[in-house]
Design a protein around this motif. Structure first.
Motif, PDB file in Angstrom:
ATOM      1  N   SER A 108       0.839  -1.202   0.000  1.00 54.32           N
ATOM      2  CA  SER A 108       0.000   0.000   0.000  1.00 54.32           C
ATOM      3  C   SER A 108       0.874   1.251   0.000  1.00 54.32           C
ATOM      4  O   SER A 108       0.590   2.222  -0.720  1.00 54.32           O
ATOM      5  CB  SER A 108      -0.925   0.007   1.218  1.00 54.32           C
ATOM      6  OG  SER A 108      -1.851  -1.059   1.154  1.00 54.32           O
ATOM      7  N   GLU A 109       1.922   1.228   0.807  1.00 49.71           N
ATOM      8  CA  GLU A 109       2.825   2.374   0.879  1.00 49.71           C
ATOM      9  C   GLU A 109       3.493   2.652  -0.473  1.00 49.71           C
ATOM     10  O   GLU A 109       3.729   3.809  -0.823  1.00 49.71           O
ATOM     11  CB  GLU A 109       3.901   2.131   1.950  1.00 49.71           C
ATOM     12  CG  GLU A 109       3.371   2.175   3.373  1.00 49.71           C
ATOM     13  CD  GLU A 109       4.366   1.671   4.395  1.00 49.71           C
ATOM     14  OE1 GLU A 109       4.100   1.832   5.596  1.00 49.71           O
ATOM     15  OE2 GLU A 109       5.422   1.094   4.002  1.00 49.71           O
ATOM     16  N   GLN A 110       3.769   1.584  -1.219  1.00 41.80           N
ATOM     17  CA  GLN A 110       4.420   1.746  -2.520  1.00 41.80           C
ATOM     18  C   GLN A 110       3.407   1.803  -3.671  1.00 41.80           C
ATOM     19  O   GLN A 110       3.803   1.817  -4.837  1.00 41.80           O
ATOM     20  CB  GLN A 110       5.435   0.624  -2.739  1.00 41.80           C
ATOM     21  CG  GLN A 110       6.584   0.664  -1.734  1.00 41.80           C
ATOM     22  CD  GLN A 110       7.694  -0.320  -2.068  1.00 41.80           C
ATOM     23  OE1 GLN A 110       7.822  -0.789  -3.201  1.00 41.80           O
ATOM     24  NE2 GLN A 110       8.517  -0.641  -1.076  1.00 41.80           N
ATOM     25  N   LYS A 111       2.123   1.833  -3.307  1.00 41.13           N
ATOM     26  CA  LYS A 111       1.041   1.971  -4.299  1.00 41.13           C
ATOM     27  C   LYS A 111       1.084   0.877  -5.374  1.00 41.13           C
ATOM     28  O   LYS A 111       0.907   1.140  -6.563  1.00 41.13           O
ATOM     29  CB  LYS A 111       1.074   3.366  -4.942  1.00 41.13           C
ATOM     30  CG  LYS A 111       0.807   4.485  -3.938  1.00 41.13           C
ATOM     31  CD  LYS A 111       0.821   5.850  -4.583  1.00 41.13           C
ATOM     32  CE  LYS A 111       0.318   6.930  -3.625  1.00 41.13           C
ATOM     33  NZ  LYS A 111       0.998   6.968  -2.329  1.00 41.13           N
ATOM     34  N   VAL A 112       1.310  -0.347  -4.920  1.00 37.24           N
ATOM     35  CA  VAL A 112       1.302  -1.505  -5.814  1.00 37.24           C
ATOM     36  C   VAL A 112      -0.134  -2.014  -5.948  1.00 37.24           C
ATOM     37  O   VAL A 112      -0.868  -2.101  -4.954  1.00 37.24           O
ATOM     38  CB  VAL A 112       2.211  -2.626  -5.265  1.00 37.24           C
ATOM     39  CG1 VAL A 112       2.148  -3.860  -6.162  1.00 37.24           C
ATOM     40  CG2 VAL A 112       3.644  -2.132  -5.124  1.00 37.24           C
ATOM     41  N   ASN A 113      -0.558  -2.359  -7.158  1.00 36.37           N
ATOM     42  CA  ASN A 113      -1.897  -2.925  -7.369  1.00 36.37           C
ATOM     43  C   ASN A 113      -1.993  -4.265  -6.660  1.00 36.37           C
ATOM     44  O   ASN A 113      -1.305  -5.216  -7.031  1.00 36.37           O
ATOM     45  CB  ASN A 113      -2.161  -3.119  -8.860  1.00 36.37           C
ATOM     46  CG  ASN A 113      -2.416  -1.809  -9.575  1.00 36.37           C
ATOM     47  OD1 ASN A 113      -3.004  -0.902  -9.005  1.00 36.37           O
ATOM     48  ND2 ASN A 113      -1.955  -1.713 -10.807  1.00 36.37           N
ATOM     49  N   HIS A 114      -2.842  -4.343  -5.649  1.00 31.82           N
ATOM     50  CA  HIS A 114      -2.958  -5.599  -4.913  1.00 31.82           C
ATOM     51  C   HIS A 114      -4.290  -5.671  -4.173  1.00 31.82           C
ATOM     52  O   HIS A 114      -4.971  -4.661  -3.990  1.00 31.82           O
ATOM     53  CB  HIS A 114      -1.803  -5.755  -3.914  1.00 31.82           C
ATOM     54  CG  HIS A 114      -1.932  -4.905  -2.681  1.00 31.82           C
ATOM     55  ND1 HIS A 114      -1.796  -3.536  -2.697  1.00 31.82           N
ATOM     56  CD2 HIS A 114      -2.199  -5.244  -1.386  1.00 31.82           C
ATOM     57  CE1 HIS A 114      -1.952  -3.055  -1.464  1.00 31.82           C
ATOM     58  NE2 HIS A 114      -2.210  -4.069  -0.662  1.00 31.82           N
TER      59      HIS A 114
END
Length: 323
Positions: free
Chosen positions: A281-287
């Motif tokens: 979430s901190e790195q804004k990864v789609n997950h």
């Protein structure tokens, strides 16, 4: 089988299962003892599921180029339509020391049926006979082999995902990251990581205050506890700062296209998944992140109503990472 049946908030369906099993299943002792326990439990669970034949799924056992066993799961309905279907490469659970294709067979069969994707379950070599990084390197080699042979099974080589449970869930991430760094991850669209052990408890750094499920698990939780995991880690002998085996150490997760993570509330690895979710979430990864309440580690291998729901949910997770 552990004698305890302490009420720790486990789901009623799990407590009923413990009554049928005659106790709380918990892998303990050295690696060889846990292998024997796992083999025995696998036999019991296969019987409890009513056998492994699932209409609509065809399996083929074969060997890879590196002479390691693999099992190919083919969705009959999707392939009968005459179109190419996505390919998942599956890595089994077992702390890099125990487990097998057979142990995770019920899961992979059901995921093949529910997702209508081809799955290739791979048999990487285990510690202590083969210590780190053999399991990871085998898994990378087997993934490349699976992609290379995908068209033979009717798979679409542009729609590949990695998937696994526990240590296999960590491998699903590790394989992608290593192949990415080697310029070989192009066909892999996403990752499905089911209760990963992706950070060593002695190397959680700034997240130490959030890594409580591990240290609070000893002698209480079903299937595995902190003692089981420490035994696995000590046997596999991976460096704590290895950025692939313990992917917590990897810096930039933005290289991941999409990832679906599963956790279980009464699992020593719960906080591994929760911390992973936060970092992504901190790195804004789609997950996407899904946690199952009141259930233990790899509960989906056990014949529970919630396991059947898990198969459906995970098929949706597969669809998500491929979308």
């Amino acid at each position: 089988m552990a004698a305890t049946t302490e009420d720790i908030g486990l789901a009623p369906e799990w407590m009923e299962l413990e009554k049928k099993l005659g106790g709380r299943p918990l892998l303990s002792g050295d690696t060889f003892s846990m292998r024997a326990q796992m083999d025995g439990l696998t036999g019991v669970l296969h019987q409890a599921w009513g056998g492994m034949d699932i209409p609509g799924v065809t399996t083929i056992d074969t060997m890879s180029d590196s002479n390691l066993p693999v099992r190919v799961y083919l969705p009959d309905e999707a392939l009968a339509a005459g179109k190419k279907v996505p390919l998942g490469v599956y890595y089994h659970c077992g702390g890099y020391c125990i487990g097998s294709i057979e142990a995770d067979d019920v899961l992979v069969r059901n995921l093949c049926l529910e997702s209508q994707t081809i799955l290739i379950s791979v048999e990487y070599r285990l510690a202590p006979e083969y210590v780190a990084p053999v399991a990871l390197q085998d898994s990378c080699d087997l993934t490349e082999w699976a992609i290379k042979t995908a068209s033979k099974w009717g798979a679409d080589t542009t729609e590949v995902y990695t998937i696994g449970g526990s240590a296999g869930a960590a491998l699903a991430v590790s394989v992608y990251l290593k192949l990415y760094d080697e310029g070989k991850a192009t066909p892999i669209r996403g990752i499905v990581s089911l209760s990963p052990c992706w950070v060593h408890p002695d190397k959680v750094d700034d997240y130490k205050g959030e890594h409580k499920s591990f240290i609070n698990s000893n002698g209480r939780l079903p299937v595995i506890d902190a003692n089981s995991m420490i035994s696995f880690y000590n046997t596999y002998k991976a460096p704590l700062d290895d950025k692939y085996i313990f992917a917590f150490n990897y810096e930039n997760f933005n290289v991941i296209r999409k990832i679906y993570i599963v956790a279980a509330e009464l699992d020593p690895l719960l906080d591994d998944s929760a911390i992973f979710d936060r970092k992504l979430s901190e790195q804004k990864v789609n997950h996407k992140y899904k946690m199952y309440e009141s259930l233990p580690h790899v509960f989906w291998l056990f014949p529970l109503p919630q396991s059947k729901q898990f198969f459906k949910d995970t098929a949706k997770g597969i669809k998500y990472v491929l979308s």
